[in-house]
Design a protein around this motif. Sequence first.
Motif, PDB file in Angstrom:
ATOM      1  N   VAL A 126      42.302 -55.286  30.399  1.00  0.00           N
ATOM      2  CA  VAL A 126      41.743 -56.223  29.419  1.00  0.00           C
ATOM      3  C   VAL A 126      42.884 -57.054  28.861  1.00  0.00           C
ATOM      4  CG1 VAL A 126      40.505 -56.480  27.240  1.00  0.00           C
ATOM      5  CG2 VAL A 126      39.865 -54.649  28.824  1.00  0.00           C
ATOM      6  N   THR A 127      42.760 -58.368  28.946  1.00  0.00           N
ATOM      7  CA  THR A 127      43.812 -59.265  28.467  1.00  0.00           C
ATOM      8  C   THR A 127      43.206 -60.387  27.632  1.00  0.00           C
ATOM      9  OG1 THR A 127      43.668 -60.549  30.522  1.00  0.00           O
ATOM     10  CG2 THR A 127      45.347 -58.817  30.419  1.00  0.00           C
ATOM     11  N   LEU A 128      44.045 -60.963  26.772  1.00  0.00           N
ATOM     12  CA  LEU A 128      43.652 -62.121  25.969  1.00  0.00           C
ATOM     13  C   LEU A 128      44.020 -63.380  26.738  1.00  0.00           C
ATOM     14  CD1 LEU A 128      42.622 -63.031  23.100  1.00  0.00           C
ATOM     15  CD2 LEU A 128      45.045 -63.187  22.471  1.00  0.00           C
ATOM     16  N   ASP A 129      43.134 -64.372  26.727  1.00  0.00           N
ATOM     17  CA  ASP A 129      43.362 -65.576  27.520  1.00  0.00           C
ATOM     18  C   ASP A 129      44.358 -66.545  26.884  1.00  0.00           C
ATOM     19  OD1 ASP A 129      41.549 -64.569  29.310  1.00  0.00           O
ATOM     20  OD2 ASP A 129      39.857 -65.742  28.561  1.00  0.00           O
ATOM     21  N   GLY A 130      44.689 -66.355  25.617  1.00  0.00           N
ATOM     22  CA  GLY A 130      45.628 -67.264  24.951  1.00  0.00           C
ATOM     23  C   GLY A 130      45.362 -67.306  23.465  1.00  0.00           C
ATOM     24  N   ASP A 131      45.849 -68.343  22.804  1.00  0.00           N
ATOM     25  CA  ASP A 131      45.655 -68.488  21.364  1.00  0.00           C
ATOM     26  C   ASP A 131      44.173 -68.649  21.027  1.00  0.00           C
ATOM     27  OD1 ASP A 131      48.415 -68.470  21.153  1.00  0.00           O
ATOM     28  OD2 ASP A 131      48.577 -70.668  21.063  1.00  0.00           O
ATOM     29  N   LEU A 132      43.822 -68.288  19.792  1.00  0.00           N
ATOM     30  CA  LEU A 132      42.488 -68.574  19.263  1.00  0.00           C
ATOM     31  C   LEU A 132      42.577 -69.909  18.534  1.00  0.00           C
ATOM     32  CD1 LEU A 132      41.618 -65.055  17.758  1.00  0.00           C
ATOM     33  CD2 LEU A 132      41.304 -65.872  20.106  1.00  0.00           C
ATOM     34  N   VAL A 133      41.676 -70.822  18.839  1.00  0.00           N
ATOM     35  CA  VAL A 133      41.814 -72.183  18.319  1.00  0.00           C
ATOM     36  C   VAL A 133      40.573 -72.603  17.537  1.00  0.00           C
ATOM     37  CG1 VAL A 133      43.375 -72.858  20.171  1.00  0.00           C
ATOM     38  CG2 VAL A 133      40.919 -73.174  20.460  1.00  0.00           C
ATOM     39  N   SER A 134      40.803 -73.516  16.595  1.00  0.00           N
ATOM     40  CA  SER A 134      39.731 -74.136  15.824  1.00  0.00           C
ATOM     41  C   SER A 134      40.178 -75.549  15.484  1.00  0.00           C
ATOM     42  CB  SER A 134      39.455 -73.342  14.544  1.00  0.00           C
ATOM     43  OG  SER A 134      40.398 -73.673  13.541  1.00  0.00           O
ATOM     44  N   PRO A 135      39.280 -76.400  14.997  1.00  0.00           N
ATOM     45  CA  PRO A 135      39.701 -77.751  14.587  1.00  0.00           C
ATOM     46  C   PRO A 135      40.774 -77.729  13.507  1.00  0.00           C
ATOM     47  CG  PRO A 135      37.313 -77.649  14.797  1.00  0.00           C
ATOM     48  CD  PRO A 135      37.814 -76.246  14.939  1.00  0.00           C
ATOM     49  N   ALA A 136      40.851 -76.608  12.750  1.00  0.00           N
ATOM     50  CA  ALA A 136      41.814 -76.535  11.646  1.00  0.00           C
ATOM     51  C   ALA A 136      43.177 -76.013  12.082  1.00  0.00           C
ATOM     52  CB  ALA A 136      41.257 -75.647  10.537  1.00  0.00           C
ATOM     53  N   GLY A 137      43.281 -75.491  13.294  1.00  0.00           N
ATOM     54  CA  GLY A 137      44.560 -74.943  13.729  1.00  0.00           C
ATOM     55  C   GLY A 137      44.367 -73.849  14.757  1.00  0.00           C
ATOM     56  N   LYS A 138      45.280 -72.877  14.764  1.00  0.00           N
ATOM     57  CA  LYS A 138      45.178 -71.802  15.743  1.00  0.00           C
ATOM     58  C   LYS A 138      45.689 -70.489  15.152  1.00  0.00           C
ATOM     59  CE  LYS A 138      49.718 -72.424  17.940  1.00  0.00           C
ATOM     60  NZ  LYS A 138      50.424 -72.701  19.212  1.00  0.00           N
ATOM     61  N   ILE A 139      45.211 -69.402  15.737  1.00  0.00           N
ATOM     62  CA  ILE A 139      45.759 -68.069  15.489  1.00  0.00           C
ATOM     63  C   ILE A 139      46.516 -67.700  16.757  1.00  0.00           C
ATOM     64  CG2 ILE A 139      45.237 -65.637  15.065  1.00  0.00           C
ATOM     65  CD1 ILE A 139      42.698 -66.520  13.625  1.00  0.00           C
ATOM     66  N   PRO A 140      47.838 -67.546  16.682  1.00  0.00           N
ATOM     67  CA  PRO A 140      48.619 -67.287  17.897  1.00  0.00           C
ATOM     68  C   PRO A 140      48.181 -66.002  18.597  1.00  0.00           C
ATOM     69  CG  PRO A 140      50.049 -67.821  16.036  1.00  0.00           C
ATOM     70  CD  PRO A 140      48.679 -67.611  15.479  1.00  0.00           C
ATOM     71  N   ALA A 141      48.329 -65.986  19.898  1.00  0.00           N
ATOM     72  CA  ALA A 141      47.987 -64.795  20.676  1.00  0.00           C
ATOM     73  C   ALA A 141      48.769 -63.572  20.196  1.00  0.00           C
ATOM     74  CB  ALA A 141      48.257 -65.048  22.157  1.00  0.00           C
ATOM     75  N   SER A 142      49.956 -63.807  19.637  1.00  0.00           N
ATOM     76  CA  SER A 142      50.775 -62.690  19.140  1.00  0.00           C
ATOM     77  C   SER A 142      50.135 -61.983  17.954  1.00  0.00           C
ATOM     78  CB  SER A 142      52.164 -63.196  18.745  1.00  0.00           C
ATOM     79  OG  SER A 142      52.068 -64.173  17.714  1.00  0.00           O
ATOM     80  N   LYS A 143      49.133 -62.622  17.335  1.00  0.00           N
ATOM     81  CA  LYS A 143      48.442 -62.029  16.192  1.00  0.00           C
ATOM     82  C   LYS A 143      47.148 -61.324  16.608  1.00  0.00           C
ATOM     83  CE  LYS A 143      51.335 -63.380  13.018  1.00  0.00           C
ATOM     84  NZ  LYS A 143      52.118 -62.378  12.235  1.00  0.00           N
ATOM     85  N   VAL A 144      46.941 -61.204  17.907  1.00  0.00           N
ATOM     86  CA  VAL A 144      45.777 -60.486  18.435  1.00  0.00           C
ATOM     87  C   VAL A 144      46.297 -59.288  19.227  1.00  0.00           C
ATOM     88  CG1 VAL A 144      43.687 -60.601  19.833  1.00  0.00           C
ATOM     89  CG2 VAL A 144      44.467 -62.631  18.581  1.00  0.00           C
TER      90      VAL A 144
END
Length: 455
Positions: free
Chosen positions: A304-322
Motif C-alpha cells: 500500500v503506497t500513497l500516490d503523492g501530496d494531498l491537494v486542494s485549491p487552498a494548498g497541499k498537505i505534503p506526502a511526508s505528513k501522511v
Amino acid sequence: MIPRNVLPALLLSIAWPHHAHAQEEISGPEKLTNGTFDEAGQGDEVPFANWAGRASQGGEYTFELAEGKTGKAAKISGTKTGRAHLCYNGGFPAKAGEVLRIRFWAKTNNLRGGIFANLEGEPNNNGWHKINIGSSTDWQQYETRVTVPKGANGQEEPKIGLWFYHFGTGDFYLDEVSATIVTPDDGKRAKRELTEIRAWGDAFGTDGGVKDAIDQLVTGAAGASTLAAVRDVRTKAYDIISRHQGAEGEFAIGIASGLSQVFLDEDYHGGFGKSLNIPLARNESEGGQIAVISTGKEIKGAAVTLDGDLVSPAGKIPASKVKIDLVGFVDTTEGKRPYQSTKLGWWPDPLLPNGAFDVKAGEVQPLLVTVTTDATTAPGLYSGGLSVTSVGRKVSLPIKVRVHPFTLPVKSTLTTLVLGSGEENVTKFYGQDPGGKIADRMVLEASKLRMPPGG
C-alpha cells in the motif's frame, strides 16, 4: 509476511473494545449465588453472604448493606485512602474457550479515587480482564464478554475470581452482579450479518451496479439461518466488490474507522466505500483504516503506497505528513499474556513499519493511514490517492481529508496521565532498554498525542 507474535510498539493505555451483540446470544445458568445481595447471612468480614472483603494499604473502609437498584446493595465506604476489595468467595469454574459474560450495576457518591472490577483466579492471579467503573451518582450498568483462557498451569476448567477494588474515599454501591456463560444465537447473527453485507452495496451508490448485485445476492439468501450460508454470501460479495475495485476477484479493500478493531482471523465487520475520508482540525493527527481482505485466496507481496501530496485549491498537505502503518497482532491465547483483552487469539495492537505483506486465505490485514496538519494548514477538502497492489493487480483508492477551520492548542487543557513508559513496563515487554531509548520514544509519541507520560 507481517510478524504476528509481537509486543506492543507503544504501551499507551487506550482500550479497543471488542465488538459484541448482546441480542445474539443465549445465556446459561447463573454462576454466582447472592449476586443481588438480597440473601440473608454473613460473608467473610462483610455482611453479604458468599462474599469476602478486606481493607488494606492503610485505608479505612466499611462494608454494609444499603438500598440497591432493586432490593439491597453492597456499599463500600472509604474515609482514608488505601485499598478495599470485595470478591466472590471461592470463585467459580468456567471452561476454557467459553464466553463469559459479567454484568453488574454500580454507582458512587463523593468518590475521590478509582474503582474497577477485575477477573483473576487460575488464569492469572494478578488479573486477566479489567472493567473500569466510572463516577456517577446514578445507577449505571456495566457489562463485558470475554473468552475464558486456560489456567496458568494448563487447567481446562480454571477457577475464576471476580474482584471489585476501591482505591480512594467516598461511597461505592454495587448490585445485581451476574456471571454466566453465553453461546451465540446463530439465527439472529445470520440475519444481522446479511443486513451488514447489504450495507456494503449501499456504500457504492449507483457506481458499477455493485448495490444492485449485492441486493440481489442478499435477497436470495434472506432465509439463511446458518453462519456457513452467510459466509458463502460474504465471499460472493467480496468478489463483486473486488471486481468493481479492479482487483478481479483477487482481493477487496475495506474502509474502517481508525478506532475500530479489524481482526486478522475473523470475518470482516468494517465497511466499504468510494474513498477513505479523514476529518481533522489544524494542528492535529487523525487516522482511518483500510483493510486488505482475502476473497478466499492467499495474497502474496501486497503493498500500500500513497500516490503523492494531498491537494486542494487552498494548498497541499505534503506526502511526508501522511503515514501508513501495518497493524500488527499479539497472541493473547494464554492466560499469562502481557495485558488484558476480551478476545483470545490475534489481537490488533502494535503499529509496524509499512512494507510488503502477505495475507493468508480467509484473513484480513488492516493498515492505519494517519494524516498530520499544523497550525498553518489551510482549511478545506484535500484529495489524493492510495494504491494497493498485489498479484499483478492494482486498486486505486481515493483519500479525502477535510481540514476544519479551527486549530488545536499545542498544550492540552485536559489533564491526562498515560501509563506504560516506566522502566518496569518497558522491561516487561522488551526485556531491556539500554540508554532508555524505548522509553524516550514512548514519551515522545505520547507527547505528540497531548498525553503526558507517566508510570
